[in-house]
Design a protein around this motif. Structure first.
Motif, PDB file in Angstrom:
ATOM      1  N   ASP A 252       0.913  -1.341   0.289  1.00  0.00           N
ATOM      2  CA  ASP A 252       0.032   0.146   0.026  1.00  0.00           C
ATOM      3  C   ASP A 252       1.008   1.180   0.223  1.00  0.00           C
TER       4      ASP A 252
ATOM      5  N   ASN B 234     -12.386  -5.222  -0.486  1.00  0.00           N
ATOM      6  CA  ASN B 234     -11.327  -3.602  -1.277  1.00  0.00           C
ATOM      7  C   ASN B 234     -10.237  -4.625  -1.932  1.00  0.00           C
TER       8      ASN B 234
ATOM      9  N   SER C 122      -4.839   7.706  -9.271  1.00  0.00           N
ATOM     10  CA  SER C 122      -5.593   8.350  -7.566  1.00  0.00           C
ATOM     11  C   SER C 122      -6.639   6.855  -7.872  1.00  0.00           C
ATOM     12  N   HIS C 123      -6.680   6.182  -8.194  1.00  0.00           N
ATOM     13  CA  HIS C 123      -7.888   5.588  -8.001  1.00  0.00           C
ATOM     14  C   HIS C 123      -7.171   4.245  -7.216  1.00  0.00           C
TER      15      HIS C 123
ATOM     16  N   ARG D 176      -4.594   4.784  -5.367  1.00  0.00           N
ATOM     17  CA  ARG D 176      -3.906   4.987  -4.572  1.00  0.00           C
ATOM     18  C   ARG D 176      -5.367   5.433  -2.823  1.00  0.00           C
ATOM     19  N   ARG D 177      -7.169   5.523  -3.841  1.00  0.00           N
ATOM     20  CA  ARG D 177      -7.894   5.137  -2.923  1.00  0.00           C
ATOM     21  C   ARG D 177      -7.558   4.326  -2.451  1.00  0.00           C
TER      22      ARG D 177
ATOM     23  N   ILE E 208      -5.288   3.567   0.079  1.00  0.00           N
ATOM     24  CA  ILE E 208      -5.716   4.281   1.255  1.00  0.00           C
ATOM     25  C   ILE E 208      -6.994   3.949   2.587  1.00  0.00           C
ATOM     26  N   LEU E 209      -7.635   3.114   1.106  1.00  0.00           N
ATOM     27  CA  LEU E 209      -8.655   2.312   2.256  1.00  0.00           C
ATOM     28  C   LEU E 209      -8.385   1.017   2.397  1.00  0.00           C
TER      29      LEU E 209
END
Lengths: 190, 194
Positions: free
Chosen positions: A51, A116, A139-140, A142-143, A146-147
């Motif tokens: 991650d 996820n 970004s998608h 990375r989201r 982060i989740l």
């Protein structure tokens, strides 16, 4: 209805001799719990590195796909051991665990984290060729990372909170907490 | 000749001297005297803000414990990835130097998080841990781990890893995994003691 059903299952498990033996064995219970916690270093350690790589915070100059694929198998071994020891820990204290708010939240979050992770890998495999050597993933992705970090951080917290359960059925709670925790009217086992 | 030997092997000589000193301290009366002398410090720890919060607010203590565990997970990940690479088990197609160096950066942050949360937790249960032998084993393991990491492993791996003796590199990796496993295991055992 569901709470009564879960309570009855928990009582049935609690009546088993092996459950009592595991719970009352000082060394065995501690070995199982220690193994559960120590394999956190293997499973979550690898997961967090993956991650953090996606966020550009760890090993940014190593291709993302390589980090993800090479660290997945030690992570899977770690999760397998945590899963087995987790079941044993639940089996040792089934009634209290079933009626712990934190345990219930933890189980829900485990499902959310699994979904996820599936989505994360699916999206990553679809597009990784375009950004494999970039310091940060798109970004998608990375989201998703982060989740994943957030889910697992809360899962670990819930795991710790189970030991400090201040929503215990035996203490008498508000009707809402009793429902969420799964307390059953007139229950004799805690 | 003696001077040349010391200058060439200064790190080894100092390490052996420290080990001998620690062993001597462990078996001397000085250890008992030091143990008694630091009791007021542990009593004071319980009176600090950290100590009061840790003892009074169970949820805060549990929250900090969880952060400590997350730090441990990150630290364990970096140790296993870095040392696993030195043992040719993981990330074998990435240069060892890159894996070790990048993991070291994350390791330092994880260690800082562990130390900060560890100090908070120690304040909350200061007098309990003062009388727990396993707490002192953990501190010994932690100091050994940090000294090993920064004083032995890091300087050694600053050299070109491919030119180092592979047996030495593997021994260092195994020692590193074992010492950090010991730190984690003794930490877990504190929870079961007392």
């Amino acid at each position: 209805m569901l709470n009564e059903f879960l309570y009855n299952i928990a009582v049935m498990l609690d009546d088993m001799r092996l459950s009592t033996l595991l719970h009352e064995s000082y060394y065995m219970y501690n070995w199982v719990e220690s193994t559960h916690v120590l394999f956190l270093m293997v499973s979550l350690g690898m997961l967090f590195l993956i991650d953090l790589r996606m966020l550009g915070l760890a090993l940014p100059d190593v291709p993302a796909s390589r980090i993800a694929s090479r660290l997945t198998w030690p992570m899977a071994i770690g999760f397998s051991v945590m899963f087995i020891t987790g079941i044993l820990l639940f089996y040792a204290v089934p009634v209290r665990s079933t009626q712990s708010v934190w345990f219930r939240v933890k189980m829900l979050l485990l499902v959310a984290a699994a979904i996820n992770a599936w989505l994360f890998h699916k999206r990553m495999n679809e597009s990784v060729a375009d950004w494999d050597n970039d310091r940060k993933a798109p970004s998608h992705i990375r989201r998703g990372a982060i989740l994943s970090l957030a889910f697992w951080a809360i899962i670990v917290m819930c795991g710790r909170f189970i030991a400090y359960d201040w929503f215990d059925c035996i203490r008498g709670q508000s009707p809402f907490v009793e429902f969420v925790a799964g307390c059953v009217d007139g229950q004799s086992r805690f | 000749m003696l001077t040349a030997f010391f200058s060439q092997n200064s790190r080894t000589v100092i390490t052996v001297a420290v080990l001998l000193l620690v062993t001597w301290f462990g078996y001397s009366d000085l250890r008992t005297a030091a143990f008694v002398a630091i009791e007021p410090f542990f009593q004071w720890m319980e009176t600090t803000w950290f100590g009061v919060i840790g003892k009074t607010w169970g949820p805060v203590f549990a929250f900090i414990q969880a952060i400590h565990l997350l730090g441990l997970a990150v630290l364990g990940g970096t140790v296993l990835a870095g040392d696993g690479r030195l043992l040719n088990i993981v990330l074998t197609d990435v240069p060892a130097k890159i894996v070790v160096d990048r993991c070291h950066r994350v390791f330092v942050w994880a260690l800082i998080a562990l130390l900060a949360t560890g100090i908070f937790m120690a304040c909350g249960v200061a007098m309990k841990i003062y009388y727990l032998p396993v707490y002192w084993y953990k501190m010994l393991a932690l100091v050994a781990g940090m000294l090993f990491h920064f004083y032995v492993r890091k300087p050694l791996l600053n050299h070109d890893i491919d030119e180092l003796n592979p047996v030495v590199v593997k021994m260092v990796a195994i020692a590193s995994i074992l010492v950090w496993f010991l730190v984690a295991a003794t930490g877990r055992w504190i929870g079961f003691s007392g």
